[in-house]
Design a protein around this motif. Structure first.
Motif, PDB file in Angstrom:
ATOM      1  N   PHE A 192     -10.436 -22.465 -28.322  1.00  0.00           N
ATOM      2  CA  PHE A 192      -9.008 -22.138 -28.390  1.00  0.00           C
ATOM      3  C   PHE A 192      -8.168 -23.406 -28.267  1.00  0.00           C
ATOM      4  CE2 PHE A 192      -9.833 -17.690 -26.374  1.00  0.00           C
ATOM      5  CZ  PHE A 192     -10.410 -17.278 -27.560  1.00  0.00           C
ATOM      6  N   GLU A 193      -8.492 -24.215 -27.261  1.00  0.00           N
ATOM      7  CA  GLU A 193      -7.711 -25.418 -27.002  1.00  0.00           C
ATOM      8  C   GLU A 193      -7.815 -26.408 -28.160  1.00  0.00           C
ATOM      9  OE1 GLU A 193      -7.340 -28.870 -23.516  1.00  0.00           O
ATOM     10  OE2 GLU A 193      -8.956 -27.374 -23.467  1.00  0.00           O
ATOM     11  N   HIS A 194      -9.016 -26.575 -28.698  1.00  0.00           N
ATOM     12  CA  HIS A 194      -9.218 -27.527 -29.794  1.00  0.00           C
ATOM     13  C   HIS A 194      -8.424 -27.126 -31.034  1.00  0.00           C
ATOM     14  CE1 HIS A 194     -11.254 -30.377 -32.411  1.00  0.00           C
ATOM     15  NE2 HIS A 194     -11.512 -29.386 -33.249  1.00  0.00           N
ATOM     16  N   ASN A 195      -8.456 -25.862 -31.384  1.00  0.00           N
ATOM     17  CA  ASN A 195      -7.763 -25.409 -32.595  1.00  0.00           C
ATOM     18  C   ASN A 195      -6.263 -25.293 -32.400  1.00  0.00           C
ATOM     19  OD1 ASN A 195      -9.823 -24.466 -34.879  1.00  0.00           O
ATOM     20  ND2 ASN A 195     -10.740 -24.017 -32.885  1.00  0.00           N
TER      21      ASN A 195
ATOM     22  N   LEU B 242       5.174 -25.570 -37.889  1.00  0.00           N
ATOM     23  CA  LEU B 242       6.500 -25.219 -37.407  1.00  0.00           C
ATOM     24  C   LEU B 242       6.558 -23.804 -36.859  1.00  0.00           C
ATOM     25  CD1 LEU B 242       8.702 -26.792 -40.234  1.00  0.00           C
ATOM     26  CD2 LEU B 242       8.162 -27.744 -37.975  1.00  0.00           C
ATOM     27  N   SER B 243       5.663 -22.937 -37.266  1.00  0.00           N
ATOM     28  CA  SER B 243       5.671 -21.563 -36.791  1.00  0.00           C
ATOM     29  C   SER B 243       4.851 -21.455 -35.513  1.00  0.00           C
ATOM     30  CB  SER B 243       5.067 -20.623 -37.857  1.00  0.00           C
ATOM     31  OG  SER B 243       4.969 -19.309 -37.343  1.00  0.00           O
ATOM     32  N   PRO B 244       5.488 -21.083 -34.368  1.00  0.00           N
ATOM     33  CA  PRO B 244       4.755 -21.049 -33.099  1.00  0.00           C
ATOM     34  C   PRO B 244       3.764 -19.900 -33.004  1.00  0.00           C
ATOM     35  CG  PRO B 244       6.987 -20.216 -32.821  1.00  0.00           C
ATOM     36  CD  PRO B 244       6.903 -20.728 -34.233  1.00  0.00           C
ATOM     37  N   ASN B 245       3.889 -18.899 -33.844  1.00  0.00           N
ATOM     38  CA  ASN B 245       3.021 -17.727 -33.771  1.00  0.00           C
ATOM     39  C   ASN B 245       1.925 -17.737 -34.827  1.00  0.00           C
ATOM     40  OD1 ASN B 245       4.518 -16.616 -31.640  1.00  0.00           O
ATOM     41  ND2 ASN B 245       6.027 -15.783 -33.073  1.00  0.00           N
ATOM     42  N   ASN B 246       1.721 -18.870 -35.458  1.00  0.00           N
ATOM     43  CA  ASN B 246       0.709 -18.957 -36.490  1.00  0.00           C
ATOM     44  C   ASN B 246      -0.577 -19.509 -35.874  1.00  0.00           C
ATOM     45  OD1 ASN B 246      -0.728 -19.078 -38.835  1.00  0.00           O
ATOM     46  ND2 ASN B 246       0.374 -20.859 -39.677  1.00  0.00           N
ATOM     47  N   TYR B 247      -1.532 -18.606 -35.607  1.00  0.00           N
ATOM     48  CA  TYR B 247      -2.786 -19.004 -34.970  1.00  0.00           C
ATOM     49  C   TYR B 247      -3.969 -18.673 -35.877  1.00  0.00           C
ATOM     50  CZ  TYR B 247       0.173 -19.161 -30.802  1.00  0.00           C
ATOM     51  OH  TYR B 247       1.159 -19.446 -29.903  1.00  0.00           O
TER      52      TYR B 247
ATOM     53  N   GLU C  43      -5.932 -20.605 -37.563  1.00  0.00           N
ATOM     54  CA  GLU C  43      -7.093 -21.466 -37.352  1.00  0.00           C
ATOM     55  C   GLU C  43      -7.887 -21.042 -36.124  1.00  0.00           C
ATOM     56  OE1 GLU C  43      -8.307 -23.935 -39.286  1.00  0.00           O
ATOM     57  OE2 GLU C  43      -6.835 -23.238 -40.743  1.00  0.00           O
ATOM     58  N   VAL C  44      -7.185 -20.612 -35.087  1.00  0.00           N
ATOM     59  CA  VAL C  44      -7.867 -20.137 -33.877  1.00  0.00           C
ATOM     60  C   VAL C  44      -8.683 -18.895 -34.200  1.00  0.00           C
ATOM     61  CG1 VAL C  44      -7.546 -19.225 -31.549  1.00  0.00           C
ATOM     62  CG2 VAL C  44      -6.107 -21.096 -32.358  1.00  0.00           C
ATOM     63  N   CYS C  45      -8.059 -17.953 -34.895  1.00  0.00           N
ATOM     64  CA  CYS C  45      -8.741 -16.695 -35.223  1.00  0.00           C
ATOM     65  C   CYS C  45      -9.956 -16.934 -36.112  1.00  0.00           C
ATOM     66  CB  CYS C  45      -7.776 -15.739 -35.909  1.00  0.00           C
ATOM     67  SG  CYS C  45      -6.345 -15.283 -34.903  1.00  0.00           S
ATOM     68  N   LYS C  46      -9.820 -17.861 -37.051  1.00  0.00           N
ATOM     69  CA  LYS C  46     -10.905 -18.103 -38.009  1.00  0.00           C
ATOM     70  C   LYS C  46     -12.036 -18.905 -37.390  1.00  0.00           C
ATOM     71  CE  LYS C  46     -10.289 -21.198 -41.142  1.00  0.00           C
ATOM     72  NZ  LYS C  46      -9.783 -21.940 -42.332  1.00  0.00           N
TER      73      LYS C  46
ATOM     74  N   SER D 250      -6.034 -11.254 -28.337  1.00  0.00           N
ATOM     75  CA  SER D 250      -5.295 -10.171 -28.982  1.00  0.00           C
ATOM     76  C   SER D 250      -3.785 -10.297 -28.839  1.00  0.00           C
ATOM     77  CB  SER D 250      -5.751  -8.820 -28.416  1.00  0.00           C
ATOM     78  OG  SER D 250      -5.521  -8.763 -27.019  1.00  0.00           O
ATOM     79  N   ARG D 251      -3.294 -10.695 -27.658  1.00  0.00           N
ATOM     80  CA  ARG D 251      -1.851 -10.715 -27.428  1.00  0.00           C
ATOM     81  C   ARG D 251      -1.222 -12.064 -27.780  1.00  0.00           C
ATOM     82  NH1 ARG D 251      -1.244  -7.665 -21.522  1.00  0.00           N
ATOM     83  NH2 ARG D 251      -2.392  -5.766 -22.066  1.00  0.00           N
ATOM     84  N   THR D 252      -1.830 -13.136 -27.307  1.00  0.00           N
ATOM     85  CA  THR D 252      -1.243 -14.457 -27.554  1.00  0.00           C
ATOM     86  C   THR D 252      -1.478 -14.923 -28.986  1.00  0.00           C
ATOM     87  OG1 THR D 252      -1.598 -15.041 -25.228  1.00  0.00           O
ATOM     88  CG2 THR D 252      -1.153 -16.843 -26.770  1.00  0.00           C
ATOM     89  N   PHE D 253      -2.742 -14.866 -29.434  1.00  0.00           N
ATOM     90  CA  PHE D 253      -3.089 -15.355 -30.766  1.00  0.00           C
ATOM     91  C   PHE D 253      -2.984 -14.271 -31.833  1.00  0.00           C
ATOM     92  CE2 PHE D 253      -6.110 -18.050 -28.069  1.00  0.00           C
ATOM     93  CZ  PHE D 253      -5.112 -18.981 -27.804  1.00  0.00           C
ATOM     94  N   ASN D 254      -2.881 -13.010 -31.403  1.00  0.00           N
ATOM     95  CA  ASN D 254      -2.764 -11.881 -32.341  1.00  0.00           C
ATOM     96  C   ASN D 254      -3.938 -11.836 -33.311  1.00  0.00           C
ATOM     97  OD1 ASN D 254      -1.462  -9.565 -33.235  1.00  0.00           O
ATOM     98  ND2 ASN D 254      -0.297 -10.667 -34.811  1.00  0.00           N
ATOM     99  N   CYS D 255      -5.127 -12.134 -32.814  1.00  0.00           N
ATOM    100  CA  CYS D 255      -6.330 -12.063 -33.634  1.00  0.00           C
ATOM    101  C   CYS D 255      -6.926 -10.661 -33.531  1.00  0.00           C
ATOM    102  CB  CYS D 255      -7.371 -13.085 -33.180  1.00  0.00           C
ATOM    103  SG  CYS D 255      -6.799 -14.803 -33.207  1.00  0.00           S
TER     104      CYS D 255
END
Length: 277
Positions: A144-147, A155-160, A162-165, A213-218
């Protein structure tokens, strides 16, 4: 007056009161001091590891030593024939029974945390399954931290995405292992507490699931997609099957009721023809 009373008490205590206030034997005093130091060490350990919860993995050594110290008090007897039993003097000589109360508190806390479910049988260290889980947990947090560092320029703070993938495989392994440990624990447990895993594992999994699920919305792909679709389809078609079977049943019943009327009408026609022939 207060100073005078204090001086008088020191003189009386120094001279010794025969039989009224027996002082602890050196052996018993040493055991009590060891228990006090062990209680302080365990209390400090529990407090420092309260959030995030790391009680079982960080404090099992302190807890095991405190059990040994309490057992030493319960078994110890003073050396001289006039000395009191250490267990009686320390554990049950007054109404409060501080040592007993402290011991019960630590035992209840340890049991409520289900720490035994994370440790080996002799409680000398973490079980293999717990170590495997914590290893996957640390790998998930590292992923999580690395990605997140890689997405810092977005620019989008809710775009995760890379973390999900990139962390999906590690998270899936962690989630599957946790579910497996839960099933195994429920099968082998008999008491009310044993229905849960130890608090360290539960808290670690709760933290990871909230991040995922909540923070990264994966979302975690469901491996049972085909059975779920089959069951859902069956449930959706149940009303159609019910109404169709009801319609066919009522139509068949209607035919059965009509047949006797035709037979009766033919019989009446024959009777009329015979009457006028």
């Amino acid at each position: 007056a207060l100073e005078l009373a204090q001086e008088l008490w020191e003189e009386l205590w120094g001279a010794g009161l025969p039989g009224d206030l027996p002082e602890l034997e050196p052996e018993c005093r040493s055991l009590l001091a060891a228990f006090a130091e062990g209680s302080a060490a365990l209390t400090g350990c529990l407090g420092r590891r309260a959030r995030p919860v790391r009680l079982c993995q960080g404090c099992h050594g302190h807890y095991r030593r405190l059990l040994e110290q309490y057992g030493s008090i319960a078994r110890a007897v003073g050396n001289s024939s006039e000395s009191h039993n250490c267990a009686k003097s320390i554990l049950t000589s007054d109404r409060l029974q501080i040592v007993v109360t402290l011991s019960e508190f630590f035992n209840e806390t340890w049991e409520a945390a289900n720490c035994a479910n994370c440790l080996k049988n002799n409680s000398e260290g973490l079980s293999n399954s717990t170590e495997e889980f914590l290893d996957l947990f640390n790998k998930s947090l590292t992923c999580f931290e690395h990605n997140l560092q890689g997405e810092a320029i977005d620019l989008s703070p809710n775009n995760y995405t890379e973390v999900c993938k990139n962390c999906n495989e590690t998270y899936t392994k962690l989630n599957d292992l946790y579910n497996h440990l839960q099933r195994m624990n429920r099968q082998g447990g008999e008491s009310a507490h044993s229905a849960h895993l130890c608090i360290d594992v539960e808290d670690a999994m709760n933290i990871t699931r909230k991040l995922w699920s909540r923070t990264f919305n994966c979302s975690l792909p469901c491996s049972d997609t085909v059975p779920v679709i089959a069951v859902s389809s069956f449930i959706l078609f149940l009303p159609i099957v019910f109404y169709l079977s009801s319609f066919l049943h009522s139509k068949q019943k209607k035919r059965i009721l009509i047949l006797p009327k035709r037979i009766q009408s033919n019989a009446n026609l024959v009777n009329i023809q015979e009457k006028y022939s």
